[in-house]
Design an enzyme around this catalytic site. Structure first.
Site, PDB file in Angstrom:
ATOM      1  CG  HIS A 187      -0.381  -0.043   2.488  1.00 55.87           C
ATOM      2  ND1 HIS A 187       0.727  -0.689   3.289  1.00 55.87           N
ATOM      3  CD2 HIS A 187      -0.258   1.505   3.038  1.00 55.87           C
ATOM      4  CE1 HIS A 187       0.902   0.162   4.399  1.00 55.87           C
ATOM      5  NE2 HIS A 187       0.896   1.072   4.564  1.00 55.87           N
TER       6      HIS A 187
HETATM    7  C1  UD1 Z   1      -1.117   4.995   6.237  1.00 55.93           C
HETATM    8  C2  UD1 Z   1      -0.027   6.238   6.710  1.00 55.93           C
HETATM    9  C3  UD1 Z   1       0.662   4.722   6.366  1.00 55.93           C
HETATM   10  C4  UD1 Z   1      -0.146   3.633   6.900  1.00 55.93           C
HETATM   11  C5  UD1 Z   1      -1.290   2.937   6.342  1.00 55.93           C
HETATM   12  C6  UD1 Z   1      -2.092   1.762   6.856  1.00 55.93           C
HETATM   13  C7  UD1 Z   1       0.220   8.056   6.286  1.00 55.93           C
HETATM   14  C8  UD1 Z   1       1.030   9.241   5.762  1.00 55.93           C
HETATM   15  N1  UD1 Z   1       0.769   6.540   5.672  1.00 55.93           N
HETATM   16  O1  UD1 Z   1      -1.384   4.978   4.790  1.00 55.93           O
HETATM   17  O2  UD1 Z   1       1.706   4.991   7.034  1.00 55.93           O
HETATM   18  O3  UD1 Z   1       0.981   2.633   7.117  1.00 55.93           O
HETATM   19  O4  UD1 Z   1      -2.122   4.399   6.355  1.00 55.93           O
HETATM   20  O5  UD1 Z   1      -3.449   1.580   6.347  1.00 55.93           O
HETATM   21  O6  UD1 Z   1      -0.181   8.785   7.299  1.00 55.93           O
HETATM   22  N2  UD1 Z   1      -8.311   5.162   1.357  1.00 55.93           N
HETATM   23  C9  UD1 Z   1      -9.665   5.409   1.127  1.00 55.93           C
HETATM   24  N3  UD1 Z   1     -10.305   5.298   2.281  1.00 55.93           N
HETATM   25  C10 UD1 Z   1      -9.907   5.179   3.766  1.00 55.93           C
HETATM   26  C11 UD1 Z   1      -8.343   6.255   3.793  1.00 55.93           C
HETATM   27  C12 UD1 Z   1      -7.742   6.291   2.773  1.00 55.93           C
HETATM   28  O7  UD1 Z   1     -10.311   4.976  -0.491  1.00 55.93           O
HETATM   29  O8  UD1 Z   1     -10.100   5.527   4.563  1.00 55.93           O
HETATM   30  C13 UD1 Z   1      -7.795   5.944  -0.177  1.00 55.93           C
HETATM   31  C14 UD1 Z   1      -7.190   7.129  -0.506  1.00 55.93           C
HETATM   32  O9  UD1 Z   1      -7.354   7.072  -2.060  1.00 55.93           O
HETATM   33  C15 UD1 Z   1      -6.200   8.013   0.066  1.00 55.93           C
HETATM   34  C16 UD1 Z   1      -5.340   6.641   0.259  1.00 55.93           C
HETATM   35  O10 UD1 Z   1      -5.888   5.532   0.037  1.00 55.93           O
HETATM   36  O11 UD1 Z   1      -5.887   9.313  -0.192  1.00 55.93           O
HETATM   37  C17 UD1 Z   1      -4.656   7.063   0.340  1.00 55.93           C
HETATM   38  O12 UD1 Z   1      -4.812   7.101   2.482  1.00 55.93           O
HETATM   39  P1  UD1 Z   1      -3.510   7.914   3.554  1.00 55.93           P
HETATM   40  O13 UD1 Z   1      -4.562   7.887   4.695  1.00 55.93           O
HETATM   41  O14 UD1 Z   1      -3.048   8.841   2.948  1.00 55.93           O
HETATM   42  O15 UD1 Z   1      -2.712   7.155   3.702  1.00 55.93           O
HETATM   43  P2  UD1 Z   1      -2.479   5.235   3.472  1.00 55.93           P
HETATM   44  O16 UD1 Z   1      -1.549   5.000   2.459  1.00 55.93           O
HETATM   45  O17 UD1 Z   1      -3.597   4.534   3.959  1.00 55.93           O
END
Ligand code: UD1
Length: 352
Positions: free
Chosen positions: A200
């Site tokens: 991820h």
């Molecule tokens: C975040 C953390 C990472 C952790 C991971 C666990 C940061 C910088 N990164 O990464 O350290 O390992 O969480 O999962 O904080 N999205 C959804 N639904 C959600 C949440 C996210 O669809 O409920 C999608 C969105 O498209 C979003 C992308 O995932 O833009 C990334 O989400 P984000 O929270 O920015 O980072 P993670 O990759 O989840």
């Protein structure tokens, strides 16, 4: 009675906070009260709500519903909203976990308001500065008053950074949760011959990297289960790579799963192939060989004996790694004794 304001926001933090929230509600109920704040960084039920239900975590008093955004806007909005909550609640301590954008926002906000800050999982370093999590860790540790490290390596890392906070090797709260759940549920370790796969990270979900991984998955000759993080799903869909992967009947793409379901998948796996930091440790706790699709790890302890190997985003190295047999036993004691939460709360008692 001291008031702790805990800030969580992303999947791994809900799991970690269970370790502390439970003793605050029981053994330490006469000394501490907790106000839980969810930034809303993770909002999908599978990444958020399911953990509160399964772990019987208290409902957050505040959900800031920040959601997905560019990093600057996400952290900025968190700062604005967290400041209001911290000013209204006037806690004796702000507590935060790990390395997400929610962690760093909580830390900066507490520091600006002169509220003491505790960081759980302090001192963890990858030394790879293009990783958003590495910046979040460094900033948080710099302003924290109490730094609780999961391992001795954490203490060594912090001792090089001229920090003003108090450093304590408490052990890893993830081991507390892991052992607590296993004792209660008696999950049996078996080998059902499949690979448990997750991916991820921002750096690994570029088009080039996903094309490489889709090529590997299209050909993999062993059963493989991948609980798909929304970020990976979004980009695999956008780049049109899903059909290539699903054409291989050995590969099962499934929805993200709860903590317990993940532990069940882990207990039946033959190998783990991942870019997650948390799953690497859970594999080590359970004695499952792991390949990390990165060039560095925050958990050097897991590399000994070949229980974890760094294979990058390179199918050749992944395939070679799948053939390696680790040596000796996993030295879980390096991550504490499963009582990290108690040590943390006992340390904080009388200091805040
Ligand atoms: C975040 C953390 C990472 C952790 C991971 C666990 C940061 C910088 N990164 O990464 O350290 O390992 O969480 O999962 O904080 N999205 C959804 N639904 C959600 C949440 C996210 O669809 O409920 C999608 C969105 O498209 C979003 C992308 O995932 O833009 C990334 O989400 P984000 O929270 O920015 O980072 P993670 O990759 O989840």
């Amino acid at each position: 009675m001291k008031k702790i304001l805990t800030v969580v926001g992303a999947r791994p933090q809900f799991i970690k906070s269970f370790a502390i929230s439970l003793p605050i509600m029981t053994e330490f109920a006469d000394r501490f009260s907790e106000v839980l704040v969810h930034t809303g960084q993770h909002y999908d039920h599978e990444l958020s709500g399911v953990f509160f239900e399964e772990m019987k975590l208290p409902e957050p008093k505040y959900n800031l519903e920040i959601g997905s955004n560019s990093p600057g806007k996400q952290v900025g909005l968190m700062l604005i909203e967290l400041e209001k909550v911290m000013q209204a609640e006037k806690p004796d301590l702000v507590l935060t976990y790990g390395d997400t954008n929610s962690t760093m926002a909580a830390a900066l906000c507490a520091a600006k308001l002169y509220i003491p800050l505790a960081h759980i999982e302090a001192g963890v370093r990858s030394f790879f500065y293009q990783m958003p999590e590495e910046i979040n860790r460094i900033v948080t540790d710099k302003v924290a008053d109490f730094l609780f490290t999961p391992t001795e390596t954490g203490v060594t890392n912090l001792s090089r950074e001229f920090l003003r906070g108090e450093i304590v090797n408490s052990g890893d709260v993830m081991l507390d949760v892991f052992q607590g759940f296993f004792q209660r549920l008696n999950i049996e370790k078996t080998d059902k011959g499949y690979i448990l796969f997750t991916l991820h990270r921002e750096i690994n979900t570029s088009r080039d990297n996903l094309e490489i991984i889709a090529g590997f998955l299209a050909r993999v000759g062993q059963n493989l289960i991948w609980p798909l993080h929304p970020r990976a799903k979004k980009y695999l869909t956008e780049f049109g790579l899903l059909p290539k992967i699903t054409a291989n009947p050995r590969v099962s793409l499934i929805e993200p799963v709860s903590y317990l379901e993940m532990m069940k998948y882990l207990s039946g796996a033959n190998r783990v192939v991942t870019d997650s930091g948390g799953l690497v440790k859970e594999a080590y706790f359970m004695g499952k060989p792991c390949l990390t699709m990165r060039e560095e790890t925050e958990w050097p302890e897991t590399l000994a004996g070949g229980w974890n190997s760094l294979v990058g985003m390179d199918p050749g190295r992944i395939i070679d790694g799948l053939k390696q047999i680790p040596e000796g036993k996993c030295a879980i004691g390096q991550f504490g004794d499963g009582q990290a939460a108690r040590k943390i709360l006992e340390y904080l008692n009388g200091r805040i």
